[in-house]
Every structure is written in structure tokens, then in C-alpha cells.
Design a protein around this motif. Sequence first.
Motif, PDB file in Angstrom:
ATOM      1  N   MET A   1     -31.334 -34.145  84.522  1.00  0.00           N
ATOM      2  CA  MET A   1     -30.651 -33.196  85.381  1.00  0.00           C
ATOM      3  C   MET A   1     -30.729 -31.801  84.744  1.00  0.00           C
ATOM      4  O   MET A   1     -30.513 -31.627  83.554  1.00  0.00           O
ATOM      5  CB  MET A   1     -29.204 -33.621  85.569  1.00  0.00           C
ATOM      6  N   LEU A   2     -31.028 -30.830  85.575  1.00  0.00           N
ATOM      7  CA  LEU A   2     -31.162 -29.461  85.090  1.00  0.00           C
ATOM      8  C   LEU A   2     -29.818 -28.746  85.096  1.00  0.00           C
ATOM      9  O   LEU A   2     -28.969 -29.031  85.936  1.00  0.00           O
ATOM     10  CB  LEU A   2     -32.157 -28.699  85.967  1.00  0.00           C
ATOM     11  N   PRO A   3     -29.620 -27.805  84.172  1.00  0.00           N
ATOM     12  CA  PRO A   3     -28.363 -27.056  84.130  1.00  0.00           C
ATOM     13  C   PRO A   3     -28.166 -26.200  85.379  1.00  0.00           C
ATOM     14  O   PRO A   3     -29.134 -25.751  85.998  1.00  0.00           O
ATOM     15  CB  PRO A   3     -28.496 -26.163  82.906  1.00  0.00           C
ATOM     16  N   HIS A   4     -26.914 -25.956  85.729  1.00  0.00           N
ATOM     17  CA  HIS A   4     -26.589 -25.105  86.876  1.00  0.00           C
ATOM     18  C   HIS A   4     -26.529 -23.633  86.489  1.00  0.00           C
ATOM     19  O   HIS A   4     -26.814 -22.770  87.314  1.00  0.00           O
ATOM     20  CB  HIS A   4     -25.253 -25.529  87.504  1.00  0.00           C
ATOM     21  N   ASP A   5     -26.170 -23.349  85.271  1.00  0.00           N
ATOM     22  CA  ASP A   5     -26.099 -21.970  84.794  1.00  0.00           C
ATOM     23  C   ASP A   5     -27.522 -21.403  84.755  1.00  0.00           C
ATOM     24  O   ASP A   5     -28.414 -21.985  84.125  1.00  0.00           O
ATOM     25  CB  ASP A   5     -25.482 -21.936  83.394  1.00  0.00           C
ATOM     26  N   PRO A   6     -27.769 -20.272  85.419  1.00  0.00           N
ATOM     27  CA  PRO A   6     -29.132 -19.742  85.501  1.00  0.00           C
ATOM     28  C   PRO A   6     -29.769 -19.397  84.155  1.00  0.00           C
ATOM     29  O   PRO A   6     -30.966 -19.587  83.972  1.00  0.00           O
ATOM     30  CB  PRO A   6     -29.001 -18.492  86.378  1.00  0.00           C
ATOM     31  N   VAL A   7     -28.994 -18.921  83.205  1.00  0.00           N
ATOM     32  CA  VAL A   7     -29.548 -18.568  81.899  1.00  0.00           C
ATOM     33  C   VAL A   7     -29.955 -19.830  81.136  1.00  0.00           C
ATOM     34  O   VAL A   7     -31.029 -19.883  80.523  1.00  0.00           O
ATOM     35  CB  VAL A   7     -28.562 -17.702  81.084  1.00  0.00           C
ATOM     36  N   MET A   8     -29.129 -20.843  81.199  1.00  0.00           N
ATOM     37  CA  MET A   8     -29.474 -22.124  80.571  1.00  0.00           C
ATOM     38  C   MET A   8     -30.675 -22.752  81.276  1.00  0.00           C
ATOM     39  O   MET A   8     -31.565 -23.317  80.633  1.00  0.00           O
ATOM     40  CB  MET A   8     -28.277 -23.082  80.583  1.00  0.00           C
ATOM     41  N   LEU A   9     -30.697 -22.645  82.597  1.00  0.00           N
ATOM     42  CA  LEU A   9     -31.812 -23.162  83.381  1.00  0.00           C
ATOM     43  C   LEU A   9     -33.117 -22.489  82.953  1.00  0.00           C
ATOM     44  O   LEU A   9     -34.136 -23.153  82.755  1.00  0.00           O
ATOM     45  CB  LEU A   9     -31.552 -22.941  84.872  1.00  0.00           C
ATOM     46  N   LEU A  10     -33.087 -21.176  82.801  1.00  0.00           N
ATOM     47  CA  LEU A  10     -34.258 -20.425  82.354  1.00  0.00           C
ATOM     48  C   LEU A  10     -34.769 -20.969  81.016  1.00  0.00           C
ATOM     49  O   LEU A  10     -35.970 -21.209  80.852  1.00  0.00           O
ATOM     50  CB  LEU A  10     -33.906 -18.948  82.219  1.00  0.00           C
ATOM     51  N   SER A  11     -33.883 -21.170  80.090  1.00  0.00           N
ATOM     52  CA  SER A  11     -34.254 -21.667  78.774  1.00  0.00           C
ATOM     53  C   SER A  11     -34.898 -23.052  78.859  1.00  0.00           C
ATOM     54  O   SER A  11     -35.953 -23.306  78.269  1.00  0.00           O
ATOM     55  CB  SER A  11     -33.027 -21.704  77.869  1.00  0.00           C
ATOM     56  N   VAL A  12     -34.282 -23.937  79.606  1.00  0.00           N
ATOM     57  CA  VAL A  12     -34.795 -25.310  79.737  1.00  0.00           C
ATOM     58  C   VAL A  12     -36.162 -25.302  80.424  1.00  0.00           C
ATOM     59  O   VAL A  12     -37.108 -25.956  79.962  1.00  0.00           O
ATOM     60  CB  VAL A  12     -33.789 -26.197  80.507  1.00  0.00           C
ATOM     61  N   ILE A  13     -36.280 -24.554  81.510  1.00  0.00           N
ATOM     62  CA  ILE A  13     -37.533 -24.537  82.268  1.00  0.00           C
ATOM     63  C   ILE A  13     -38.660 -23.939  81.437  1.00  0.00           C
ATOM     64  O   ILE A  13     -39.761 -24.496  81.369  1.00  0.00           O
ATOM     65  CB  ILE A  13     -37.358 -23.777  83.600  1.00  0.00           C
ATOM     66  N   ASN A  14     -38.417 -22.818  80.786  1.00  0.00           N
ATOM     67  CA  ASN A  14     -39.482 -22.218  79.971  1.00  0.00           C
ATOM     68  C   ASN A  14     -39.877 -23.106  78.803  1.00  0.00           C
ATOM     69  O   ASN A  14     -41.054 -23.177  78.442  1.00  0.00           O
ATOM     70  CB  ASN A  14     -39.093 -20.817  79.503  1.00  0.00           C
ATOM     71  N   THR A  15     -38.930 -23.806  78.222  1.00  0.00           N
ATOM     72  CA  THR A  15     -39.246 -24.742  77.137  1.00  0.00           C
ATOM     73  C   THR A  15     -40.112 -25.883  77.657  1.00  0.00           C
ATOM     74  O   THR A  15     -41.107 -26.257  77.028  1.00  0.00           O
ATOM     75  CB  THR A  15     -37.965 -25.282  76.488  1.00  0.00           C
TER      76      THR A  15
END
Length: 57
Positions: A1-15
Motif C-alpha cells: 500500500m502506498l502512502p497517502h501523504d504526497p511527500v512520502m508518496l514522492l519518496s516511495v515512488i522515486n525510490t
Amino acid sequence: MLPHDPVMLLSVINTKLRDEYGSLDELCRALDEPKDELCTKLAAIDYHYSPEKNQFI
């Protein structure tokens, strides 16, 4: 499951793009995540996908 917070989402997706997937399309298929929704969430914090870099910048 992906994070809802956009900044955390950005980090997870780019990683994940850096370490596991060769493209955003590949990531979205593997995670069963709608590409347009993901792009919209990250555009809200002014990040857009760069296919050349394979990351949101």
C-alpha cells in the motif's frame, strides 16, 4: 500500500522507480495503481514524471 501523504508518496515512488522499475507504466502495472491518479497526486505538490530520468522531478 502506498502512502497517502504526497511527500512520502514522492519518496516511495522515486525510490521504486530507481531500484525496481524501468518506467512509470511498469510500476503502475505492478502495483495496480492508476497512472493518472498517481500523477495527479504528485502534480499537486508540483512534481511531474520525467521519462528521461525515470523519476518525478
